[in-house]
Motif scaffolding. Structure first.
Motif, mmCIF file in Angstrom:
data_model
loop_
_atom_site.group_PDB
_atom_site.id
_atom_site.type_symbol
_atom_site.label_atom_id
_atom_site.label_comp_id
_atom_site.label_asym_id
_atom_site.label_seq_id
_atom_site.Cartn_x
_atom_site.Cartn_y
_atom_site.Cartn_z
ATOM 1 N N ASP A 139 0.847 -1.187 0.000
ATOM 2 C CA ASP A 139 0.000 0.000 0.000
ATOM 3 C C ASP A 139 0.884 1.240 0.000
ATOM 4 O OD1 ASP A 139 0.888 0.459 2.630
ATOM 5 O OD2 ASP A 139 -0.821 -0.601 3.493
ATOM 6 N N ARG A 140 0.263 2.410 0.021
ATOM 7 C CA ARG A 140 1.031 3.651 -0.122
ATOM 8 C C ARG A 140 2.042 3.845 1.002
ATOM 9 N NH1 ARG A 140 -3.606 8.050 -2.000
ATOM 10 N NH2 ARG A 140 -4.116 7.047 -3.996
ATOM 11 N N GLU A 141 1.640 3.516 2.226
ATOM 12 C CA GLU A 141 2.553 3.689 3.357
ATOM 13 C C GLU A 141 3.738 2.749 3.242
ATOM 14 O OE1 GLU A 141 3.991 5.550 6.620
ATOM 15 O OE2 GLU A 141 2.138 6.069 5.565
ATOM 16 N N GLU A 142 3.468 1.488 2.922
ATOM 17 C CA GLU A 142 4.545 0.505 2.811
ATOM 18 C C GLU A 142 5.473 0.818 1.644
ATOM 19 O OE1 GLU A 142 2.484 -3.633 4.315
ATOM 20 O OE2 GLU A 142 1.822 -2.771 2.423
ATOM 21 N N PRO A 216 -5.004 -6.565 7.968
ATOM 22 C CA PRO A 216 -5.595 -5.705 6.964
ATOM 23 C C PRO A 216 -6.962 -5.141 7.322
ATOM 24 C CG PRO A 216 -5.794 -8.008 6.319
ATOM 25 C CD PRO A 216 -4.937 -7.978 7.542
ATOM 26 N N SER A 242 -2.684 -2.681 -7.614
ATOM 27 C CA SER A 242 -2.856 -1.357 -7.021
ATOM 28 C C SER A 242 -3.939 -0.564 -7.737
ATOM 29 C CB SER A 242 -1.532 -0.586 -7.030
ATOM 30 O OG SER A 242 -1.072 -0.391 -8.341
ATOM 31 N N ALA A 245 -7.146 -1.943 -6.188
ATOM 32 C CA ALA A 245 -7.271 -1.504 -4.794
ATOM 33 C C ALA A 245 -7.639 -0.025 -4.717
ATOM 34 C CB ALA A 245 -5.967 -1.776 -4.050
ATOM 35 N N SER A 246 -7.025 0.772 -5.581
ATOM 36 C CA SER A 246 -7.330 2.206 -5.592
ATOM 37 C C SER A 246 -8.789 2.446 -5.961
ATOM 38 C CB SER A 246 -6.399 2.920 -6.582
ATOM 39 O OG SER A 246 -6.696 4.294 -6.649
ATOM 40 N N SER A 251 -6.389 -0.716 0.807
ATOM 41 C CA SER A 251 -5.031 -1.117 0.503
ATOM 42 C C SER A 251 -5.033 -2.425 -0.286
ATOM 43 C CB SER A 251 -4.209 -1.306 1.784
ATOM 44 O OG SER A 251 -4.625 -2.486 2.465
ATOM 45 N N ARG A 253 -3.265 -5.138 0.239
ATOM 46 C CA ARG A 253 -3.304 -6.315 1.106
ATOM 47 C C ARG A 253 -4.706 -6.553 1.659
ATOM 48 N NH1 ARG A 253 0.707 -7.052 5.762
ATOM 49 N NH2 ARG A 253 0.824 -4.787 5.862
#
Length: 336
Positions: A139-142, A216, A242, A245-246, A251, A253
């Motif tokens: 995800d964006r943070e990871e 998750p 992605s 997911a978006s 996210s 995951r």
């Protein structure tokens, strides 16, 4: 595909007996600087060939001398197969040597390294981190965490090395082919397949998730419906995890976890089902007298190898795709 939805294959070749020109060509290809630390011994023609699609490039390199170099940081992950000759690499105070047949990642991305090449002939996969992040489902943070290999310089285990060599030969040939095999979906799938193989063969920070990290969380039916709707609407073109997911608003995951609970497969597995159904429909509607073939339809929906498509198709529909094409498939329906 990451960074660009263009799936054109870009091919280039370069050959020279001049070592300095060869190094300049190599430095330009990898977006770095290379400095000779020990003059070259020997001679012959340096040859470089590249076949690239978006964030993945495959290079075939012949460097017919014995010499040492300092290489400034290279951003992408490089996975190297030694076809002949030998190579020694030092990176992060770790040194290793590779002989014929070895498959290794010679350096950490974004870290300088020292290399000694001894009449090396090699095939190199150059994979952008953005593609690796997508395939890993970060995800964006990871994805803010840089890619790091957990066992730097360690050559792949023999079984993994054999799989890698087979995969790169397939992609190399595919990127060099003309015609139906080079459809956008086939090329996109090949790039993601090779990125996934690299993440499997070489333990790394993108796939080694912290077992103590928060799970998750719950994913509701409405979220899954958004994901399904996106897949159904975009199955004809390159689609990443992605992307789905978006569109679903969660996210990657979390989506994988929720999707598997509700559909018994991953989002990408569901995408493959949809594409198989679309291919089945086209086989039913196609007129073989008009020039349509199983290979053309399979490639249009992401199968570069008609034999693999036939296996999956027969398992799902109980007949071969050629039978559906020939007989108009009136009675062939997927099992419920």
């Amino acid at each position: 595909m990451v960074g660009s939805r263009r799936c054109d294959v870009v091919r280039s070749t370069f050959s020279t007996p001049d070592v300095e020109r060869a190094l300049a060509s190599l430095a330009s290809a990898y977006g770095t600087r290379i400095q000779v630390t020990r003059p070259a011994v020997g001679g012959g023609h340096y040859r470089y060939e590249r076949r690239a699609v978006g964030p993945l490039a495959l290079d075939s390199i012949t460097f017919p001398v014995d010499a040492s170099y300092d290489v400034e940081p290279v951003g992408p992950l490089m996975v190297l197969e030694v076809v002949s000759g030998a190579m020694r690499v030092e990176c992060d105070s770790v040194s290793s040597s590779s002989a014929v047949g070895a498959v290794m990642a010679p350096a950490q991305p974004d870290v300088p390294f020292h290399s000694h090449l001894d009449r090396l002939r090699t095939r190199v996969a150059v994979i952008e981190p953005a593609l690796l992040r997508e395939v890993a489902g970060l995800d964006r943070e990871e994805s803010r965490t840089p890619l790091r290999l957990l066992r730097l310089h360690a050559s792949a285990e023999p079984t993994h090395a054999a799989v890698w060599r087979s995969a790169t030969r397939y992609v190399w040939d595919l990127f060099g082919a003309e015609g139906a095999a080079g459809t956008p979906l086939v090329l996109d799938a090949a790039a993601r397949m090779l990125a996934g193989a690299a993440l499997t063969v070489f333990p790394n920070t993108f796939t080694a998730h912290d077992p103590l990290s928060r799970g998750p969380g719950h994913v509701g039916a409405a979220t899954i419906r958004r994901a399904v709707a996106y897949i159904d609407a975009h199955a004809h073109g390159p689609v990443s995890l992605s992307d789905i997911a978006s569109a679903a608003g969660v996210s990657a995951r979390a989506l994988q976890y929720g999707f598997r609970r509700r559909h018994g497969t991953s989002p990408m597995g569901y995408l493959r089902r949809v594409r198989l159904e679309r291919a089945h429909r086209e086989l039913q509607e196609a007129d073989p007298a008009g020039g349509e073939t199983v290979a053309m339809i399979a490639a249009r929906w992401g199968w570069g190898k008609p034999g693999n498509f036939s296996v999956v198709y027969r398992r799902t529909y109980g007949v071969s795709p050629s039978t559906t094409l020939r007989d108009d498939g009136g009675a062939t329906t997927a099992p419920s």
